[in-house]
Every structure is written in C-alpha cells, then in structure tokens.
Scaffold this motif. Sequence first.
Motif, mmCIF file in Angstrom:
data_model
loop_
_atom_site.group_PDB
_atom_site.id
_atom_site.type_symbol
_atom_site.label_atom_id
_atom_site.label_comp_id
_atom_site.label_asym_id
_atom_site.label_seq_id
_atom_site.Cartn_x
_atom_site.Cartn_y
_atom_site.Cartn_z
ATOM 1 N N LEU A 140 4.085 2.209 4.524
ATOM 2 C CA LEU A 140 5.292 2.775 3.910
ATOM 3 C C LEU A 140 5.164 2.897 2.398
ATOM 4 N N GLU A 141 4.688 1.828 1.750
ATOM 5 C CA GLU A 141 4.715 1.810 0.292
ATOM 6 C C GLU A 141 3.782 0.715 -0.216
ATOM 7 N N MET A 142 3.288 0.912 -1.447
ATOM 8 C CA MET A 142 2.450 -0.130 -2.046
ATOM 9 C C MET A 142 2.819 -0.239 -3.512
ATOM 10 N N ASP A 143 3.020 -1.499 -3.948
ATOM 11 C CA ASP A 143 3.369 -1.730 -5.346
ATOM 12 C C ASP A 143 2.495 -2.882 -5.828
ATOM 13 N N GLY A 144 1.433 -2.540 -6.592
ATOM 14 C CA GLY A 144 0.488 -3.572 -7.021
ATOM 15 C C GLY A 144 -0.177 -4.187 -5.811
ATOM 16 N N ARG A 145 0.047 -5.495 -5.614
ATOM 17 C CA ARG A 145 -0.578 -6.178 -4.475
ATOM 18 C C ARG A 145 0.382 -6.340 -3.292
ATOM 19 N N ASN A 146 1.582 -5.772 -3.413
ATOM 20 C CA ASN A 146 2.530 -5.834 -2.298
ATOM 21 C C ASN A 146 2.420 -4.574 -1.449
#
Lengths: 255, 78
Positions: A77-83
């Motif tokens: 769905l989504e990626m933000d940095g290491r999340n």
Amino acid sequence: MTGVLPVTLEESRKIVQALLHSGKEYVCVMKLHGDATEKRVNEVLEEFEDTIYQRPPLRSSVKRQLRTRKIYYIDFLEMDGRNVLFKVGCEGGTYIRKLCYDIGEVLGCGAHMQELRRTRAGPFIENGDIVTLHDVAYWFMEWQQQKDEKILRKFIQPMEEALALIPKIYIRDSAVDAICHGASLTAPGVLSLETEINNGLMVAVFTLKGEAVALAKAVASAEEILNMEHGVVAKTERVLMPRGTYPKCWKSGEA
Amino acid sequence: MPRSVVPWEIERRTLVKAGDKTNPRYGHKPAERPAEEYIRYGVINLDKPAGPTSHEVAAWVKRILNLQQVGHGGTLEA
C-alpha cells in the motif's frame, strides 16, 4: 492489534471452529531494520503470495511444528522510510508477526511487525456491522430500557451470519431432529445444496427457514449428492440447534 | 504464479434436489428469534481496541451483557 474480532454469545460458541479456520485479512505496518528500495520490497512481498511454511512463534497457543499456510494475496500500500504498509489475505492460523520476520530475512535487512489491524475474519468485515465495546454497552442499555428488538439487531447478528462462507445443504423439517440427535444426514433429507461441496469439506446444514442445524463433513461432492437416492451425504460434527426444536420423525429401534 | 482461490470470493450456485415446505409452527427465521434466544444464538462483530487481549475483551462483553459464556473467533494477538 485491533480490528475484527467476532465474539460469540452463549450457544453460538459452537461455531467458533468454523471461524478459526476461515480466511483472514489484515492491514499491517512492518518496520524494516535497514534500508530497502520500494521496488525490492514489492518483489519480496510478491514472493510470499504463495503457500508458505511457518513454525508458530514461541509465544503461541498451538503446537510448534512446521505447517503450511496459504497467502492469498499481499498488496503493497505505502512505504515511508523504513515503515511498510501492506494488506494481506491469508488462511486462518497464519502468523503475521512471523510473516514480517520472514519477509525481513528475505530482504536481508530484517524486519518486525509494528502494527496490525484485522480487516476480515471469515464473513465479518470491518466496513460491515462492526461495533465497538462502547456501542455494545450503549445499545444494550437502550435495549433494556426500550425492549425494542430492532436495537438488538444493531449490534448482535444471528450465528448463521458467521457461516455465510461455508457451503450449505438445506434439509426437510422431518430430517432436522435426527441431525440434532447427532445422526448423519442422508440423501432423502436433502432439498437443495450449494456448489463447491466436496468429499471431506465442512458444510453447514440449514433448515428452509435459514436456521443452522449443524456443522457436518460432506462425504460426497455436490453433484454426487444431487443424484443420490439414499445413503449418507454428510457426517454431523457439531450440532447447533437444540433437540426438540422440530418434531421427531424417525422410528425408534424397539418400536 | 496462479493466485489461489480466496475463500470470500468463491461464487456458489444452489442446486435443487427436491421441493418441500417448512412448517411455521417449528423454529424461527434467525432474524425473528425471540429476544432472549436471539442473544443466545448471536455473534457480535466487534472492533477490538488496542491494549486488552482478545480474551479480556470477550470477558468485558460477557459482563456488559450479563451472560454465562462468551467466546471469540480467533485470537487477535499475533
């Protein structure tokens, strides 16, 4: 860990086994322990869209032996940095914490499950009739004051809803009580049935009023049952309806 | 890789083997059960809050509704 948790009241506890084996869907935040490109994360997630091997984690409620679980789909769905946020549809009994760990191993950087929300348990979904504990307390108080049954239906569903995804066999009134006493379902009692029934598969035996009578194990396919004139079609495994709800229509041995 | 069949996407048709009627004197349509019975044969699609375990949440429901036996369909801890 939040989300869909079907809660069974009193007699409906008997359908828990059907829910445990039903498919689940989760939305998960996975925390990577190192950097990885979005492309690489996507590739690895796709690799897990398959039958996977899992050994239940140390802190689990089942025997720790290697077992297989189907991952129906993993949608990035989504990626933000290491999340990394993803949605996963899987067989009942899949450990998502373990899945995240294993994804981390394949990525090479390591990963753990950060947050988890269940969005489906069998037929129950989060956008459906989901209620909070506050709703339950509020509606129950309203019900006690007003005694209007419409209020009960706002937060409680009949146990039959929990069996929505299990193939059904509808039977005659005259066949009901024998099933309630644990007898197997035989061909003459069957009025209609759903496709995709196969030997060994769990089925739900229903009355024409749509009441669940029992959970049973089919011993033939839907097409075979359709053409059978006598003989057992399903073995009763869990009786859901109390005896005597429908009249007894069979002859006792000594008569 | 072929995507395996997702259980909630299976489409089922009904095959009719024989015709019969049901006697209205016995049983009830699930939605028409008398209140006490409706509760005892009921399921709640609960949104589990973060913090308490599934077991604790079920115990709270049991206390709120003043029931004897409340269970849950699959722990939501892992």
